[in-house]
Design an enzyme around this catalytic site. Structure first.
Site, short mmCIF file in Angstrom:
data_model
loop_
_atom_site.label_atom_id
_atom_site.label_comp_id
_atom_site.label_asym_id
_atom_site.label_seq_id
_atom_site.Cartn_x
_atom_site.Cartn_y
_atom_site.Cartn_z
N ASP A 50 44.35 66.32 27.45
CA ASP A 50 44.67 64.87 27.63
C ASP A 50 43.42 64.19 27.92
OD1 ASP A 50 45.75 62.54 27.62
OD2 ASP A 50 46.94 63.06 29.40
N GLU A 52 42.74 61.24 26.78
CA GLU A 52 42.84 59.86 27.19
C GLU A 52 43.38 59.42 28.64
OE1 GLU A 52 46.25 56.37 25.53
OE2 GLU A 52 46.77 58.31 25.20
N HIS A 53 43.73 60.30 29.30
CA HIS A 53 44.00 60.16 30.62
C HIS A 53 43.39 60.94 31.64
CE1 HIS A 53 48.05 58.44 28.74
NE2 HIS A 53 47.39 57.36 29.42
N GLY A 54 42.22 61.65 31.10
CA GLY A 54 41.48 62.56 31.87
C GLY A 54 40.11 61.99 31.72
N ARG A 78 43.83 64.85 22.76
CA ARG A 78 44.30 63.47 22.70
C ARG A 78 43.27 62.69 23.38
NH1 ARG A 78 49.59 60.49 25.03
NH2 ARG A 78 48.61 61.62 27.18
#
Length: 79
Positions: A50, A52-54, A78
Site C-alpha cells: 500500500d 498510497e497510505h504508507g 498501489r
C-alpha cells in the site's frame, strides 16, 4: 517483444486463479523486506503493498517487489 519483461506465470496468484482456488495474501503498509521474507515461508499467494497510505518511495517499492518475487509471491502495489 525484444527487451520486454515476460510475465512470470509461476507466481502464486496466477496459479491460484488458474486452479480455481481462493488466493490468500497480506496487506503491507510499512516498508520492510524482512516482513516479505517471513511471509515467503508461509502459504500465501500475494502481497499487496500500500504505497498510497504508507511511507514508500519507488526504490523501496522495487526492493519489496523483487523480494516478493524471490518467494513466488505476486506483488501488487498501489501508488
Amino acid at each position: 517483444m525484444p527487451g520486454a519483461m515476460a510475465a512470470n506465470d509461476n507466481l502464486s496468484l496466477k496459479a491460484a486463479l488458474r486452479e480455481g482456488r481462493m488466493a490468500h495474501g497480506y496487506n503491507l503498509q510499512f516498508p520492510s523486506p524482512w516482513v516479505i521474507d517471513v511471509l515467503g515461508r508461509v502459504d500465501l499467494d500475494f502481497v499487496f503493498i500500500d504505497g498510497e497510505h504508507g511511507p514508500f518511495d519507488l526504490t523501496t517499492l522495487e526492493d519489496l517487489c523483487r523480494t516478493a518475487e524471490r518467494y513466488n509471491l505476486t506483488p501488487m502495489a498501489r501508488v
